[in-house]
Scaffold this motif. Structure first.
Motif, PDB file in Angstrom:
ATOM      1  N   GLN A 211      -7.892  -2.929  -7.804  1.00  0.00           N
ATOM      2  CA  GLN A 211      -8.861  -3.966  -8.116  1.00  0.00           C
ATOM      3  C   GLN A 211      -8.897  -4.233  -9.618  1.00  0.00           C
ATOM      4  O   GLN A 211      -8.571  -3.355 -10.423  1.00  0.00           O
ATOM      5  CB  GLN A 211     -10.265  -3.555  -7.650  1.00  0.00           C
ATOM      6  CG  GLN A 211     -10.427  -3.391  -6.146  1.00  0.00           C
ATOM      7  CD  GLN A 211     -11.839  -2.989  -5.763  1.00  0.00           C
ATOM      8  OE1 GLN A 211     -12.749  -2.950  -6.602  1.00  0.00           O
ATOM      9  NE2 GLN A 211     -12.036  -2.681  -4.487  1.00  0.00           N
TER      10      GLN A 211
ATOM     11  N   THR B  99      -3.875   4.284  -0.825  1.00  0.00           N
ATOM     12  CA  THR B  99      -4.186   3.231  -1.793  1.00  0.00           C
ATOM     13  C   THR B  99      -3.716   1.899  -1.235  1.00  0.00           C
ATOM     14  O   THR B  99      -2.525   1.717  -0.956  1.00  0.00           O
ATOM     15  CB  THR B  99      -3.522   3.495  -3.152  1.00  0.00           C
ATOM     16  OG1 THR B  99      -3.956   4.770  -3.645  1.00  0.00           O
ATOM     17  CG2 THR B  99      -3.899   2.423  -4.157  1.00  0.00           C
ATOM     18  N   GLU B 100      -4.661   0.959  -1.065  1.00  0.00           N
ATOM     19  CA  GLU B 100      -4.355  -0.346  -0.507  1.00  0.00           C
ATOM     20  C   GLU B 100      -3.957  -1.321  -1.612  1.00  0.00           C
ATOM     21  O   GLU B 100      -4.449  -1.244  -2.743  1.00  0.00           O
ATOM     22  CB  GLU B 100      -5.569  -0.906   0.247  1.00  0.00           C
ATOM     23  CG  GLU B 100      -5.922  -0.140   1.504  1.00  0.00           C
ATOM     24  CD  GLU B 100      -4.919  -0.366   2.621  1.00  0.00           C
ATOM     25  OE1 GLU B 100      -4.163  -1.354   2.569  1.00  0.00           O
ATOM     26  OE2 GLU B 100      -4.880   0.458   3.557  1.00  0.00           O
TER      27      GLU B 100
ATOM     28  N   ASN C 153      -3.681  -5.387  -3.067  1.00  0.00           N
ATOM     29  CA  ASN C 153      -4.704  -6.426  -3.198  1.00  0.00           C
ATOM     30  C   ASN C 153      -4.028  -7.716  -3.663  1.00  0.00           C
ATOM     31  O   ASN C 153      -3.665  -7.853  -4.831  1.00  0.00           O
ATOM     32  CB  ASN C 153      -5.784  -5.989  -4.194  1.00  0.00           C
ATOM     33  CG  ASN C 153      -6.919  -6.987  -4.297  1.00  0.00           C
ATOM     34  OD1 ASN C 153      -6.868  -8.072  -3.723  1.00  0.00           O
ATOM     35  ND2 ASN C 153      -7.956  -6.615  -5.047  1.00  0.00           N
TER      36      ASN C 153
ATOM     37  N   THR D  63      -9.671  -1.559   6.760  1.00  0.00           N
ATOM     38  CA  THR D  63      -8.328  -1.885   6.262  1.00  0.00           C
ATOM     39  C   THR D  63      -7.323  -0.766   6.491  1.00  0.00           C
ATOM     40  O   THR D  63      -6.171  -1.019   6.861  1.00  0.00           O
ATOM     41  CB  THR D  63      -8.381  -2.184   4.756  1.00  0.00           C
ATOM     42  OG1 THR D  63      -8.980  -1.069   4.070  1.00  0.00           O
ATOM     43  CG2 THR D  63      -9.196  -3.440   4.489  1.00  0.00           C
TER      44      THR D  63
ATOM     45  N   PRO E  39       0.840  -1.205   0.000  1.00  0.00           N
ATOM     46  CA  PRO E  39       0.000   0.000   0.000  1.00  0.00           C
ATOM     47  C   PRO E  39       0.870   1.248   0.000  1.00  0.00           C
ATOM     48  O   PRO E  39       2.057   1.193   0.333  1.00  0.00           O
ATOM     49  CB  PRO E  39      -0.791  -0.134   1.309  1.00  0.00           C
ATOM     50  CG  PRO E  39       0.100  -0.938   2.198  1.00  0.00           C
ATOM     51  CD  PRO E  39       0.859  -1.883   1.294  1.00  0.00           C
TER      52      PRO E  39
ATOM     53  N   ASN F  52      -6.913   1.771  -9.569  1.00  0.00           N
ATOM     54  CA  ASN F  52      -7.041   2.231  -8.187  1.00  0.00           C
ATOM     55  C   ASN F  52      -8.486   2.682  -7.987  1.00  0.00           C
ATOM     56  O   ASN F  52      -8.873   3.781  -8.388  1.00  0.00           O
ATOM     57  CB  ASN F  52      -6.069   3.383  -7.919  1.00  0.00           C
ATOM     58  CG  ASN F  52      -4.627   2.955  -8.049  1.00  0.00           C
ATOM     59  OD1 ASN F  52      -4.295   1.794  -7.860  1.00  0.00           O
ATOM     60  ND2 ASN F  52      -3.757   3.894  -8.378  1.00  0.00           N
TER      61      ASN F  52
ATOM     62  N   GLN G  96      -8.387   1.106  -3.468  1.00  0.00           N
ATOM     63  CA  GLN G  96      -7.755  -0.205  -3.476  1.00  0.00           C
ATOM     64  C   GLN G  96      -7.536  -0.639  -4.906  1.00  0.00           C
ATOM     65  O   GLN G  96      -8.365  -0.376  -5.789  1.00  0.00           O
ATOM     66  CB  GLN G  96      -8.618  -1.249  -2.762  1.00  0.00           C
ATOM     67  CG  GLN G  96      -7.918  -2.614  -2.648  1.00  0.00           C
ATOM     68  CD  GLN G  96      -8.828  -3.687  -2.108  1.00  0.00           C
ATOM     69  OE1 GLN G  96     -10.016  -3.732  -2.437  1.00  0.00           O
ATOM     70  NE2 GLN G  96      -8.289  -4.574  -1.271  1.00  0.00           N
TER      71      GLN G  96
END
Length: 265
Positions: free
Chosen positions: A116, A48-49, A51, A102, A40, A90, A114
């Motif tokens: 994805q 921004t995480e 994944n 999270t 992240p 993002n 996140q």
């Protein structure tokens, strides 16, 4: 994890004397990077995480074009259609001030995203590229690319359907001038323009169009050694590359001078 993804490319070319026609079809893929899977990051109050469940992106495309070539110069044109399945984006989860399981607390003005896979991206475009030899010592070059790209978020990200991919301008163009000023001295001028684009997935943060100018010179000391001088972004244009929710804008490099020596043995 492991997977098998077929890739390939097939093409045809037909020579027509001074001109030619060509067509191609292709498939490819890009696995998610370690950063996208596990790292992240935070810029200002935007978080921004990563994944770890990301799937590889898969590209399918076709293109067709043609051109003419001769002593006076060349001109080529290419039409393309691309489909990118499972593109990594993002994706906005929510905005601050709020607390998320999270990422924890996101301040006011901040955004939680996140990485994805988001359905697919469809893109169609036209590329033009040309060169005019104005004399034995002087040549003019140019290129234009116009692209219409749209996200289909599907069931995974329906809020993105109809949006434009982040950091994807509709128009990009370049022009250059090449001058052999002397037997050992070559001078170059290169201008590049990129149209406006969006920084985020929801198309709410617009980055302005920008034009940059580069000047460079190459001097051959001998057959093995060459001196190079380049003035990048000569007009010191502000080229925005990102913008956070709390108004912090990032810019590309300002005017800079590079001096180098190239030695080829």
């Amino acid at each position: 994890r492991s997977a098998t993804t077929p890739t390939g490319r097939a093409g045809l070319r037909r020579d027509l004397g001074p001109g030619f026609l060509r067509a191609a079809a292709y498939a490819g893929f890009r696995p998610p990077s370690l950063n996208e899977l596990h790292r992240p990051f935070r810029v200002g109050n935007d978080v921004t995480e990563a994944n770890a469940a990301l799937k590889p992106e898969r590209l399918y495309g076709v293109e067709a074009g043609g051109g003419v070539e001769g002593r006076a110069g060349s001109l080529t044109a290419t039409l393309f259609l691309n489909r990118l399945d499972d593109p990594v984006a993002n994706v906005t989860i929510g905005t601050g001030p709020a607390t998320f399981p999270t990422a924890g607390f996101i301040p006011a003005g901040g955004v939680l995203r996140q990485r994805q896979n988001v359905g697919r991206i469809d893109a169609a475009g036209l590329e033009l590229e040309g060169r005019a030899n104005l004399s034995e010592r002087l040549a003019l070059t140019g290129a234009v690319m116009a692209t219409k790209a749209e996200v289909d978020g599907g069931a995974d990200a329906p809020q993105l359907t109809g949006k434009r991919p982040a950091q994807a301008p509709r128009l990009a163009a370049s022009a250059g001038l090449e001058w052999k000023a002397a037997q050992r001295l070559d001078l170059f001028l290169a201008a590049r323009h990129e149209g406006a684009r969006f920084e985020d997935d929801l198309n709410t943060r617009r980055l302005a169009a920008a034009t940059t100018l580069n000047l460079s010179a190459r001097y051959a000391v001998n057959t093995a050694t060459r001196l190079e001088v380049e003035l990048r972004n000569a007009l010191d244009a502000e080229v925005a590359t990102g913008r956070t929710g709390d108004g912090i804008t990032s810019y590309d490099a300002p005017r800079s001078l590079r001096v180098g020596v190239v030695y080829v043995r």
